[in-house]
Design a protein around this motif. Sequence first.
Motif, PDB file in Angstrom:
ATOM      1  N   MET A   1     -14.053   9.932 -12.191  1.00  0.00           N
ATOM      2  CA  MET A   1     -12.937  10.291 -11.361  1.00  0.00           C
ATOM      3  C   MET A   1     -12.003   9.090 -11.210  1.00  0.00           C
ATOM      4  O   MET A   1     -12.456   8.023 -10.823  1.00  0.00           O
ATOM      5  CB  MET A   1     -13.477  10.711  -9.993  1.00  0.00           C
ATOM      6  N   PRO A   2     -10.726   9.235 -11.507  1.00  0.00           N
ATOM      7  CA  PRO A   2      -9.799   8.113 -11.368  1.00  0.00           C
ATOM      8  C   PRO A   2      -9.724   7.594  -9.928  1.00  0.00           C
ATOM      9  O   PRO A   2      -9.612   8.377  -8.983  1.00  0.00           O
ATOM     10  CB  PRO A   2      -8.459   8.702 -11.802  1.00  0.00           C
ATOM     11  N   ASP A   3      -9.789   6.308  -9.771  1.00  0.00           N
ATOM     12  CA  ASP A   3      -9.745   5.683  -8.453  1.00  0.00           C
ATOM     13  C   ASP A   3      -8.453   6.021  -7.705  1.00  0.00           C
ATOM     14  O   ASP A   3      -8.469   6.177  -6.490  1.00  0.00           O
ATOM     15  CB  ASP A   3      -9.882   4.161  -8.600  1.00  0.00           C
ATOM     16  N   VAL A   4      -7.336   6.142  -8.400  1.00  0.00           N
ATOM     17  CA  VAL A   4      -6.046   6.321  -7.726  1.00  0.00           C
ATOM     18  C   VAL A   4      -5.749   7.767  -7.329  1.00  0.00           C
ATOM     19  O   VAL A   4      -4.748   8.037  -6.668  1.00  0.00           O
ATOM     20  CB  VAL A   4      -4.874   5.777  -8.580  1.00  0.00           C
ATOM     21  N   THR A  12      -1.101  12.645   3.774  1.00  0.00           N
ATOM     22  CA  THR A  12       0.006  11.726   4.056  1.00  0.00           C
ATOM     23  C   THR A  12       0.152  11.578   5.556  1.00  0.00           C
ATOM     24  O   THR A  12       0.096  12.568   6.293  1.00  0.00           O
ATOM     25  CB  THR A  12       1.311  12.283   3.466  1.00  0.00           C
ATOM     26  N   LEU A  13       0.314  10.350   6.020  1.00  0.00           N
ATOM     27  CA  LEU A  13       0.542  10.102   7.441  1.00  0.00           C
ATOM     28  C   LEU A  13       2.021  10.265   7.752  1.00  0.00           C
ATOM     29  O   LEU A  13       2.876   9.826   6.965  1.00  0.00           O
ATOM     30  CB  LEU A  13       0.092   8.685   7.819  1.00  0.00           C
ATOM     31  N   SER A  14       2.305  10.866   8.870  1.00  0.00           N
ATOM     32  CA  SER A  14       3.715  10.979   9.257  1.00  0.00           C
ATOM     33  C   SER A  14       4.132   9.651   9.878  1.00  0.00           C
ATOM     34  O   SER A  14       3.427   9.076  10.709  1.00  0.00           O
ATOM     35  CB  SER A  14       3.926  12.137  10.227  1.00  0.00           C
ATOM     36  N   ALA A  15       5.236   9.168   9.446  1.00  0.00           N
ATOM     37  CA  ALA A  15       5.775   7.906   9.957  1.00  0.00           C
ATOM     38  C   ALA A  15       7.296   8.015   9.962  1.00  0.00           C
ATOM     39  O   ALA A  15       7.889   8.473   8.985  1.00  0.00           O
ATOM     40  CB  ALA A  15       5.318   6.736   9.077  1.00  0.00           C
ATOM     41  N   THR A  16       7.893   7.614  11.052  1.00  0.00           N
ATOM     42  CA  THR A  16       9.345   7.666  11.161  1.00  0.00           C
ATOM     43  C   THR A  16       9.960   6.565  10.305  1.00  0.00           C
ATOM     44  O   THR A  16       9.566   5.405  10.400  1.00  0.00           O
ATOM     45  CB  THR A  16       9.777   7.490  12.633  1.00  0.00           C
ATOM     46  N   VAL A  17      10.891   6.957   9.454  1.00  0.00           N
ATOM     47  CA  VAL A  17      11.583   6.013   8.578  1.00  0.00           C
ATOM     48  C   VAL A  17      12.970   5.754   9.163  1.00  0.00           C
ATOM     49  O   VAL A  17      13.662   6.683   9.581  1.00  0.00           O
ATOM     50  CB  VAL A  17      11.702   6.576   7.152  1.00  0.00           C
ATOM     51  N   TRP A  43       5.656   1.534   0.731  1.00  0.00           N
ATOM     52  CA  TRP A  43       4.856   2.608   0.140  1.00  0.00           C
ATOM     53  C   TRP A  43       4.525   3.643   1.206  1.00  0.00           C
ATOM     54  O   TRP A  43       4.463   3.337   2.396  1.00  0.00           O
ATOM     55  CB  TRP A  43       3.551   2.043  -0.414  1.00  0.00           C
ATOM     56  N   GLN A  44       4.258   4.853   0.768  1.00  0.00           N
ATOM     57  CA  GLN A  44       3.836   5.942   1.647  1.00  0.00           C
ATOM     58  C   GLN A  44       2.471   5.595   2.241  1.00  0.00           C
ATOM     59  O   GLN A  44       1.658   4.922   1.610  1.00  0.00           O
ATOM     60  CB  GLN A  44       3.746   7.212   0.813  1.00  0.00           C
ATOM     61  N   LEU A  45       2.212   6.061   3.461  1.00  0.00           N
ATOM     62  CA  LEU A  45       0.927   5.832   4.110  1.00  0.00           C
ATOM     63  C   LEU A  45       0.055   7.071   3.981  1.00  0.00           C
ATOM     64  O   LEU A  45       0.553   8.200   3.976  1.00  0.00           O
ATOM     65  CB  LEU A  45       1.135   5.492   5.587  1.00  0.00           C
ATOM     66  N   CYS A  46      -1.248   6.863   3.863  1.00  0.00           N
ATOM     67  CA  CYS A  46      -2.189   7.964   3.662  1.00  0.00           C
ATOM     68  C   CYS A  46      -3.391   7.751   4.571  1.00  0.00           C
ATOM     69  O   CYS A  46      -3.802   6.621   4.816  1.00  0.00           O
ATOM     70  CB  CYS A  46      -2.623   7.972   2.194  1.00  0.00           C
ATOM     71  N   LEU A  60      -0.417  10.358  -6.263  1.00  0.00           N
ATOM     72  CA  LEU A  60      -1.526   9.409  -6.241  1.00  0.00           C
ATOM     73  C   LEU A  60      -1.743   8.890  -4.821  1.00  0.00           C
ATOM     74  O   LEU A  60      -0.837   8.922  -3.992  1.00  0.00           O
ATOM     75  CB  LEU A  60      -1.231   8.244  -7.187  1.00  0.00           C
ATOM     76  N   HIS A  61      -2.949   8.390  -4.553  1.00  0.00           N
ATOM     77  CA  HIS A  61      -3.234   7.794  -3.243  1.00  0.00           C
ATOM     78  C   HIS A  61      -2.450   6.489  -3.152  1.00  0.00           C
ATOM     79  O   HIS A  61      -2.666   5.577  -3.965  1.00  0.00           O
ATOM     80  CB  HIS A  61      -4.729   7.531  -3.088  1.00  0.00           C
ATOM     81  N   PRO A  62      -1.526   6.366  -2.200  1.00  0.00           N
ATOM     82  CA  PRO A  62      -0.622   5.212  -2.203  1.00  0.00           C
ATOM     83  C   PRO A  62      -1.302   3.848  -2.074  1.00  0.00           C
ATOM     84  O   PRO A  62      -0.903   2.903  -2.759  1.00  0.00           O
ATOM     85  CB  PRO A  62       0.326   5.478  -1.038  1.00  0.00           C
ATOM     86  N   ALA A  63      -2.317   3.712  -1.240  1.00  0.00           N
ATOM     87  CA  ALA A  63      -2.956   2.399  -1.072  1.00  0.00           C
ATOM     88  C   ALA A  63      -3.726   1.991  -2.328  1.00  0.00           C
ATOM     89  O   ALA A  63      -3.660   0.842  -2.762  1.00  0.00           O
ATOM     90  CB  ALA A  63      -3.880   2.402   0.144  1.00  0.00           C
ATOM     91  N   ARG A  64      -4.443   2.931  -2.931  1.00  0.00           N
ATOM     92  CA  ARG A  64      -5.186   2.600  -4.153  1.00  0.00           C
ATOM     93  C   ARG A  64      -4.238   2.401  -5.335  1.00  0.00           C
ATOM     94  O   ARG A  64      -4.461   1.540  -6.191  1.00  0.00           O
ATOM     95  CB  ARG A  64      -6.225   3.689  -4.429  1.00  0.00           C
TER      96      ARG A  64
END
Length: 142
Positions: A1-4, A12-17, A43-46, A60-64
């Motif tokens: 399984m690919p790590d990313v 996805t976490l909601s965050a005010t931009v 980067w997007q938060l997850c 893709l998972h943004p942190a990975r």
Amino acid sequence: MPDVIRWTGEHTLSATVVVTPRGVAYADAAQDAQGRDRFGVLWQLCGGQSTGRPAYAASLHPARQKAAMEDLRCAVCTVPADRDASGMRWVLPLPDDVTPDAVWEGVRTSVPPLCALHADSAPRLCPRLREGHGRAEGSGGS
């Protein structure tokens, strides 16, 4: 399984931009610091847990993804990506308007590189790459 790959238990976490004089940022300073890489890119938060099924259709998972890109590690197994005289190995999904024989000179991507083993197997195993992919080699520099 690919790590990313993102899992169905992750979201996805909601965050005010907001737009500031320095550019786009998360309104919350802690989220903004967490979401930036060493080059200052936001980067997007997850959140959530790596549980459930692989969500191949999701982004893709943004942190990975960020970690693999920063350290030029294989998107699948996280070992250092292979580099030869031609550069790093990338196997990229084809955009809708590009053919497999297109010249990929000067391409910039947010898709991490691969090691030799996974550069050969990923196109067979990844549903997105089976739809069409191109191979690119390059320096991996910014």
